[in-house]
Every structure is written in structure tokens, then in C-alpha cells.
Motif scaffolding. Structure first.
Motif, PDB file in Angstrom:
ATOM      1  N   THR A  19      -5.259  -3.744   2.617  1.00  0.00           N
ATOM      2  CA  THR A  19      -4.054  -4.278   1.972  1.00  0.00           C
ATOM      3  C   THR A  19      -3.592  -5.592   2.586  1.00  0.00           C
ATOM      4  OG1 THR A  19      -2.679  -2.902   3.429  1.00  0.00           O
ATOM      5  CG2 THR A  19      -3.235  -1.995   1.278  1.00  0.00           C
ATOM      6  N   GLU A  44      -3.984  -2.854  -3.530  1.00  0.00           N
ATOM      7  CA  GLU A  44      -2.553  -3.037  -3.710  1.00  0.00           C
ATOM      8  C   GLU A  44      -1.894  -1.662  -3.669  1.00  0.00           C
ATOM      9  OE1 GLU A  44       1.123  -4.979  -4.466  1.00  0.00           O
ATOM     10  OE2 GLU A  44      -0.840  -5.854  -4.011  1.00  0.00           O
ATOM     11  N   ASP A  77       1.014   1.153  -4.209  1.00  0.00           N
ATOM     12  CA  ASP A  77       2.124   1.444  -5.102  1.00  0.00           C
ATOM     13  C   ASP A  77       3.432   1.283  -4.330  1.00  0.00           C
ATOM     14  OD1 ASP A  77       2.670   2.971  -7.884  1.00  0.00           O
ATOM     15  OD2 ASP A  77       4.109   3.642  -6.384  1.00  0.00           O
ATOM     16  N   ASP A  78       4.463   0.818  -5.016  1.00  0.00           N
ATOM     17  CA  ASP A  78       5.753   0.597  -4.355  1.00  0.00           C
ATOM     18  C   ASP A  78       6.293   1.866  -3.699  1.00  0.00           C
ATOM     19  OD1 ASP A  78       5.642  -2.005  -5.151  1.00  0.00           O
ATOM     20  OD2 ASP A  78       7.269  -1.881  -6.611  1.00  0.00           O
ATOM     21  N   ALA A  79       5.956   3.025  -4.269  1.00  0.00           N
ATOM     22  CA  ALA A  79       6.476   4.283  -3.735  1.00  0.00           C
ATOM     23  C   ALA A  79       5.898   4.622  -2.367  1.00  0.00           C
ATOM     24  CB  ALA A  79       6.186   5.425  -4.709  1.00  0.00           C
ATOM     25  N   ALA A 119       4.970   2.176   0.063  1.00  0.00           N
ATOM     26  CA  ALA A 119       5.029   0.997   0.923  1.00  0.00           C
ATOM     27  C   ALA A 119       6.494   0.714   1.226  1.00  0.00           C
ATOM     28  CB  ALA A 119       4.377  -0.204   0.240  1.00  0.00           C
ATOM     29  N   THR A 120       6.719  -0.082   2.257  1.00  0.00           N
ATOM     30  CA  THR A 120       8.088  -0.472   2.587  1.00  0.00           C
ATOM     31  C   THR A 120       8.157  -1.988   2.741  1.00  0.00           C
ATOM     32  OG1 THR A 120       7.772  -0.331   4.984  1.00  0.00           O
ATOM     33  CG2 THR A 120       8.420   1.690   3.852  1.00  0.00           C
ATOM     34  N   GLY A 121       9.386  -2.491   2.857  1.00  0.00           N
ATOM     35  CA  GLY A 121       9.582  -3.925   3.022  1.00  0.00           C
ATOM     36  C   GLY A 121      10.136  -4.258   4.390  1.00  0.00           C
ATOM     37  N   LYS A 152       5.308  -6.456   2.085  1.00  0.00           N
ATOM     38  CA  LYS A 152       5.017  -5.126   1.558  1.00  0.00           C
ATOM     39  C   LYS A 152       4.127  -4.455   2.597  1.00  0.00           C
ATOM     40  CE  LYS A 152       3.693  -2.729  -2.674  1.00  0.00           C
ATOM     41  NZ  LYS A 152       3.164  -2.864  -4.059  1.00  0.00           N
ATOM     42  N   THR A 176      -0.563   7.965  -1.131  1.00  0.00           N
ATOM     43  CA  THR A 176      -0.979   6.570  -0.987  1.00  0.00           C
ATOM     44  C   THR A 176      -2.321   6.336  -1.655  1.00  0.00           C
ATOM     45  OG1 THR A 176       0.224   6.368   1.096  1.00  0.00           O
ATOM     46  CG2 THR A 176      -1.522   4.769   0.694  1.00  0.00           C
TER      47      THR A 176
END
Length: 489
Positions: A284, A292, A294-296, A298-300, A308, A369
Motif C-alpha cells: 500500500t 488500495e 478500503d476506507d473501513a 485504514a486510518t488517517g 491513508k 482488510t
């Protein structure tokens, strides 16, 4: 705070049997002592704050033991019925949170005996005949861990199934295979994914094999010497779902191989999760860009809005250290203990519980993930020939023409050196320059300078050829199904 149920109609009350003389807390060992332990000792000794999770298993074993006492004519029909009814009531109260241990309860066994005596009075004290906390805890921990291992195996197979699904989508996706984190040879990306599945399959196999050795019941061993009462260890073992009863009472209460072996299996799962997590972190990264998330999953960043972060992969790496530490800690505790039981063995439960909890929180996150990540197929495939990764195919081309591999290796090494010096790829070298580098290079060498051809050529068993990768998947699916069936019962 504790609550109590109603005493059984036996003519007894909770009274001093529940609390001890002068309202002191019930203890299972206080007969010869004039006073209670010092506060410092009590705080050091207490384990109920972590061993309370063994309560359902202690109650299960207690019911089996009550039936043994009945068969030994140490309980009559009415006493057995009252005992089993009270144990069921305690179990329901424990499950509903109506009865909980207090800090005055030294351990789970003391707390549950208190609950039983509160309901049955003197009759509740009869259950202690023929058993000790030493054989109780050895039995309870085995019961707990055999159930927990199946939970771990179930979520582990779910992760493997998610990985197989990804591999099936990318059987023919070329990727750069690496050694030393350097481009080595083209491989199927599905083949790379399946390498992790095989590691996790060994983990499940290890857990299943562990269960065979852990299926030994210690109840009836007493403190260390067995009992003079006519007990039935084999009958208890069968009732509790064990394969067999102990063969040596001293070993039964002092053995914690099953706990250490589980922690080794857990540490290996952690290591395998860490390796997968590390690859997800690499894949990644912007430098790779193969996957890539998924937003669910990963964190910022709290300061950099563009970030990401692959936190699940990183936490999987981090938790592996925790699992390894649990194993080494328990081994250090066990290494110098004389037979039979020593209080040091109280230290067996927390690392085991923590390892189970750690795996049951990490594995679903890694599964999510993997199941939701998007593989950027074109970018992975474009990287497959980088780094002169077809050089081995050129060397094997020369071998097929009768050139000894040592000579072929040197010739291809010289070709790569020329390409590095002239910033050229293997396929960009002219026919004349190929011949100048080594006469063995003829124009048809270009036939092997194909990633697809390199993949197809590696069709030996276990190889990366797409046909072999599909074969792996076909073989793995029923294995994973069988493992999941074992896990969920």
C-alpha cells in the motif's frame, strides 16, 4: 458486588459456613490458621480478577464431580439433585451477571464454592471431597483452552478463505517475486497470496494436533497423589469431552505443556500475521502502489490530511511481539519448578487469556482488510519484469542449449552488467551486442523474454504457473472447509 440466590430447602442456612468465623471471607485452606493473611499477601495471592473467565468450566467440572461423588455413594439422591440444581442456578446467575466474584474471593474456585454454600449451606461443602484446586484449575484451563482454540481456528480459516478468494482473482496476474526484497523472478500474484494461506493452514493443523495432546482430564488427581475415595477419572474425562484421564497424578497437576504449546502455536500465528501485515504495508506504500485499502480498514493522520495508513497491517506486526512475549514469559516461569504444584503456576493463565484475546481481535481485522482491499492489477503486472527478473529464464534457455549452468550464469551476469552500464533492459539489447557479450546468445533468446512465458514455464509441482496455482486452490478449498468444520463443531 456479589448477589446471592435463595438457599436450597435443606434446613441449612448460609451462616458461618459461607463466611467463616466472625463473618470472615470463605477460604478453602484456613483450618489451621488462627488469623487471615496479611493484606499484602492477599493482594499478591488474589487471581479471581483474571481467572473468573474459567467460571463456566469450573461449574461444568463441578457437576461431573458431583455425579462421581454420587456414584461413590458419598451423595444420596436428594443431595445430588440439590447439588446439581444449585450449580445450575449459580451458572445462570454467573451468565446473567447476577453473581460475580469479589476481591475477598481468592480465586474462581473460592467464589463459586461461596455461591454454592450460600445456596446449600453445609451440603455445599461436600463437593470439595476428592478434589483440590490443583486438579480443578488444570482441568478448567484445559476446558477453556480447548474451546478457545476452536474459536481461533474458525477465524483463522476465515482469513485463509479470504486470501484464497483474492488469489483466485489473480491467478494469472504477473507480479515481481522477490528475495531480499529485491526483484528476483516473475510470479503469479495469486501464488504469492497462497503462500500465506499455506502458512495459516499449518497453524490450524498445529492447533488440531495440539488438541489431541490437550484432551487429558486432570480431575481426580487431587493435590498431587490422587484420592483414597472411589472416584472415576475416566468417567469424568468422558463426560467433559476429554479423550482420556491422567496417567500420573503428579504430572496431571504440574503439567502446563499444553499452555506453553498453545502459546507457541499462537506466537507462530502472530509471526505469520506479521509477515502478511508487513507485505500489506509495503503493497500500500506509494513506492509499491499495488494495493488500495478500503476506507473501513485504514486510518488517517491528525496533522497530514492526505494520509491513508495501513494500521491493521502495522498492528498485526506489533501484536506478534506480544504473543512471542507471552510464550517466553511462561517458559521462563516453568523452567525451574519442582514437582508437583507450585503457586508460580498461577502465572499460566494471564498470558494464555491475553493470547486468545489478541488473536480473536487481530484475525477478524486482517480478514476484513484482505477481503476489501483492491489490487491494482496493472501496476502489479507492470512491475513484474523490472530489475532484470527474466535473467534466470535466459540462463535456463542456455542450459537447454547444452551450456553448463555455471557458464550460463556467468554469461547472463555479463549481459545484465552491460544493461546496467548502458541503462537498457534485456529485451533492448541488439542481436549484434548479444553475440558480442557471449556467442551463446542467438536472436531466439528473445523467445524467453516474456513474463507470461516465464510464468507458464514454471509448471513443476508447487510452481507459479497459473495452472499450478489453480491446482493449489482446488486442493486448499476442501482442506479449509474441513478445518472450519472441526473448529465450529
Amino acid at each position: 458486588m456479589k448477589t446471592t440466590g435463595s438457599p436450597a430447602g435443606t434446613g441449612e442456612t448460609a451462616g458461618s459456613e459461607a463466611n467463616g468465623a466472625g463473618g470472615a471471607p470463605l477460604r478453602l485452606w484456613g483450618g489451621r490458621f488462627a488469623g487471615g493473611p496479611a493484606e499484602a499477601l492477599a493482594k499478591l495471592s488474589v487471581s479471581v480478577h483474571f481467572d473468573w473467565r474459567l467460571a463456566p468450566y469450573d461449574l461444568l467440572a463441578s457437576k461431573a464431580h458431583a455425579r462421581v461423588l454420587y456414584r461413590a455413594e458419598l451423595l444420596d439422591d436428594a443431595e445430588l439433585a440439590a447439588m446439581l440444581g444449585a450449580l445450575d442456578d449459580v451458572g445462570a446467575d454467573v451468565a446473567a451477571g447476577r453473581f460475580t466474584a469479589t476481591i475477598e474471593d481468592e480465586d474462581v474456585h473460592t467464589a463459586l464454592e461461596r455461591a454454592l454454600v450460600e445456596r446449600l449451606g453445609t451440603l455445599g461443602g461436600k463437593l470439595r471431597a476428592g478434589r483440590s484446586r490443583n486438579d480443578q484449575v488444570a482441568t478448567d484451563l484445559r476446558l477453556y483452552l480447548r474451546a478457545a482454540v476452536r474459536q481461533v481456528a474458525a477465524v483463522l480459516t476465515e482469513l485463509s478463505e479470504a486470501l484464497v478468494d483474492v488469489a483466485e482473482e489473480h491467478v494469472a496476474t504477473p507480479a515481481p517475486g522477490m528475495t531480499h526484497l529485491q526483484h528476483a523472478q516473475p510470479i503469479s500474484f495469486g501464488h504469492q497470496i497462497l503462500a500465506h494461506v499455506h502458512a495459516f493452514a499449518r497453524d490450524v493443523d498445529r492447533l488440531r494436533d495440539w488438541d489431541r495432546r490437550a484432551a487429558v482430564c486432570a480431575l481426580g488427581a487431587g493435590a498431587l497423589a490422587g484420592s483414597s475415595l472411589p472416584l472415576d477419572p475416566e468417567g469424568v474425562a468422558a463426560e467433559l469431552g476429554f479423550d482420556r484421564a491422567f496417567a500420573n497424578s503428579i504430572d496431571a497437576v504440574s503439567d502446563r505443556d499444553f499452555a506453553a504449546e498453545f502459546l507457541f502455536a499462537a506466537a507462530m500465528i502472530g509471526v505469520h500475521l506479521s509477515r502478511l501485515g508487513e507485505e500489506i504495508v509495503l503493497w500500500t506504500s506509494r513506492e509499491f502502489g499495488w494495493v488500495e485499502l478500503d476506507d473501513a480498514f485504514a486510518t488517517g493522520s491528525s496533522i497530514m490530511p492526505q494520509k491513508k495508513n495501513p494500521d491493521v497491517g502495522e498492528l498485526a506486526r506489533g501484536k506478534s511481539g506480544r504473543l512471542i512475549g507471552a510464550l517466553t514469559g511462561l517458559l521462563a516461569t516453568l523452567k525451574g519448578l519442582p514437582l508437583a504444584y507450585d503457586r508460580d503456576l498461577q502465572e499460566d493463565k494471564e498470558p494464555v487469556f491475553d493470547a486468545v484475546d489478541t488473536l480473536l481481535v487481530v484475525l477478524p481485522a486482517v480478514t476484513g482488510t484482505v477481503a476489501t482491499m483492491k489490487v491494482r492489477t496493472e501496476r502489479v503486472a507492470a512491475a513484474a519484469p523490472d530489475g532484470f527478473s527474466l535473467a534466470t529464464d535466459v540462463a535456463e534457455y542456455l542450459v537447454r542449449r547444452g551450456v553448463p549452468f555455471r557458464s550460463a550464469h556467468e554469461a547472463v551476469g555479463a549481459l545484465v552488467a552491460w544493461c546496467v552500464e548502458h541503462d537498457a533492459d534485456l529485451g533492448e539489447v541488439s542481436d549484434a551486442q548479444l553475440a558480442a557479450i557471449n556467442p551463446a546468445f542467438t536472436p531466439d533468446v528473445r523467445d524467453v523474454l516474456s513474463v507470461a512465458g516465464a510464468l507458464d514455464a514454471r509448471s513443476a509441482p508447487g510452481g507459479t504457473a497459473p495452472a499450478r496455482v489453480r491446482e493449489q486452490i482446488a486442493n486448499l478449498r476442501p482442506t479449509l472447509a474441513a478445518d472450519h468444520k472441526w473448529a465450529v463443531g
